[in-house]
Motif scaffolding. Sequence first.
Motif, PDB file in Angstrom:
ATOM      1  N   LYS A 197       0.465  -1.328  -0.444  1.00  0.00           N
ATOM      2  CA  LYS A 197      -0.423  -0.072  -0.316  1.00  0.00           C
ATOM      3  C   LYS A 197       0.627   1.060  -0.305  1.00  0.00           C
ATOM      4  N   TYR A 206       0.588   0.770 -10.704  1.00  0.00           N
ATOM      5  CA  TYR A 206      -0.104  -1.288 -11.259  1.00  0.00           C
ATOM      6  C   TYR A 206       0.641  -1.906 -10.548  1.00  0.00           C
ATOM      7  N   VAL A 222      -6.213 -10.052  -4.032  1.00  0.00           N
ATOM      8  CA  VAL A 222      -7.324  -8.975  -4.604  1.00  0.00           C
ATOM      9  C   VAL A 222      -8.169  -8.759  -3.100  1.00  0.00           C
ATOM     10  N   GLU A 223      -8.867  -8.981  -2.753  1.00  0.00           N
ATOM     11  CA  GLU A 223      -9.864  -9.199  -1.628  1.00  0.00           C
ATOM     12  C   GLU A 223      -9.057  -8.387  -0.548  1.00  0.00           C
ATOM     13  N   CYS A 225      -6.451  -6.881  -0.608  1.00  0.00           N
ATOM     14  CA  CYS A 225      -5.476  -4.981  -0.746  1.00  0.00           C
ATOM     15  C   CYS A 225      -6.898  -4.232  -1.360  1.00  0.00           C
ATOM     16  N   ARG A 226      -7.946  -4.719  -1.775  1.00  0.00           N
ATOM     17  CA  ARG A 226      -8.728  -3.602  -1.869  1.00  0.00           C
ATOM     18  C   ARG A 226      -9.169  -3.484  -0.328  1.00  0.00           C
ATOM     19  N   GLU A 227      -9.538  -4.378   0.709  1.00  0.00           N
ATOM     20  CA  GLU A 227      -9.637  -4.043   2.029  1.00  0.00           C
ATOM     21  C   GLU A 227      -9.174  -2.797   2.655  1.00  0.00           C
ATOM     22  N   GLY A 229      -7.258  -1.121   1.137  1.00  0.00           N
ATOM     23  CA  GLY A 229      -7.271   0.471   0.050  1.00  0.00           C
ATOM     24  C   GLY A 229      -6.301   0.602  -0.436  1.00  0.00           C
ATOM     25  N   ILE A 230      -6.049  -0.653  -1.383  1.00  0.00           N
ATOM     26  CA  ILE A 230      -5.234  -0.609  -2.588  1.00  0.00           C
ATOM     27  C   ILE A 230      -6.099  -0.758  -4.085  1.00  0.00           C
ATOM     28  N   ASN A 231      -5.854   0.143  -4.832  1.00  0.00           N
ATOM     29  CA  ASN A 231      -7.081   0.264  -5.738  1.00  0.00           C
ATOM     30  C   ASN A 231      -6.836   0.093  -6.861  1.00  0.00           C
ATOM     31  N   ILE A 234      -4.574  -5.188 -10.951  1.00  0.00           N
ATOM     32  CA  ILE A 234      -4.204  -6.094  -9.371  1.00  0.00           C
ATOM     33  C   ILE A 234      -3.286  -6.658 -11.092  1.00  0.00           C
TER      34      ILE A 234
END
Length: 317
Positions: A197, A206, A222-223, A225-227, A229-231, A234
């Motif tokens: 992050k 990316y 991926v989940e 990462c999204r949690e 705050g990495i948007n 991937i």
Amino acid sequence: MKITDHIAQAKQTLFSFEILPPLKGQNIQSIYNAIEPLMEFNPPFVDVTYHREEFVFKDRGNGLLEKKTTRKRPGTVGICAAIMNRFQVDAVPHIICGGFNQEETENALIDLDFLGIDNVLVLRGDPIKSETYFKPDADGHAYAIDLLKQVINLNNGKYLDEELTNSTNTDFCVGVAGYPEKHFEAPNLKSDLNWLKAKVDAGAEYIVTQMFFDNVKYFEFVEACREAGINVPIIPGLKPLATQRQLSLLPHRFHIDIPEALADEVQKAPSNEVVREIGIEWCIQQSQELMDKGVPVLHYYSMGKSDSIQKIASNLF
Ligand code: FAD
């Protein structure tokens, strides 16, 4: 064109792959031979790895060994220019911390900018083979994030020499590495994700993942990462298994697991020709599922051999 623009404009999953520079002494034709069969699948970009120096010992014939430093796979920047010119495809050089000081890095980035290269994948690099831990060069970077910050500084026209005036801003799109099964030095996945992050917050646009053989690992990564705050996109990295030896070599080298079902099948295979077919079939299944879930790009580690990748791509693209 930037990787992020390729992804934004794509209507479906894109195909891309990574190549290694040839061993010193070989010519560029081996690279062209590896790329040519894959061009029919319209890769918008091709990654070219960077290999740091190694120590080798030369037998001097009198019982003495001489320690020498050598770079066994030089040529990343030249190869990028050559393949852009020949195939009209974006080349993405990997740039690494190991073996470079900041001045050398800056000069390499200037060369890449002058060559019209729009993307770089920024990495720390591994320790030299004879060393257990990664050691940065004197005045070099210890972590990928520090190298990334240097690239972002250059994008903002900030060179190492602060007295430079009217300096040109570069405009590199920067990618970084991510590890669905955790980087081997990280104490846990959470800590690894925090540093990932930090790289994204510092300007990475990316992420390309380490190879994995179980898609669940990618989806969970991926989940997570999204949690966290990495948007950014991937991009999954995939490699078809090709030999029985890779059952132990890949986990040893890349710190990844090989699922039982795949390992069992490979172990029972009577020859490496059969292993190759198993590896291709497994990789097609993995790719198809990832594609169905809408991943932006399927990125293949060719390791200099394109025939398996060609078979996989012809089933999917
Ligand atoms: P970093 O992001 O620096 O992370 C290294 C470790 O330190 C991790 O455990 C991380 O959690 C931790 N960490 C990160 N930042 C900090 C900090 N500021 N303080 C404390 N801890 C921190 N190697 C090559 O030599 N050449 C290549 O061309 C190449 N291409 C690659 C391409 C891909 C897609 C991938 C996944 C790997 C590639 N590698 C390459 C291998 C890579 O260099 C190694 O995996 C290396 O050990 C880590 O690189 P990194 O950029 O992820 O490091």
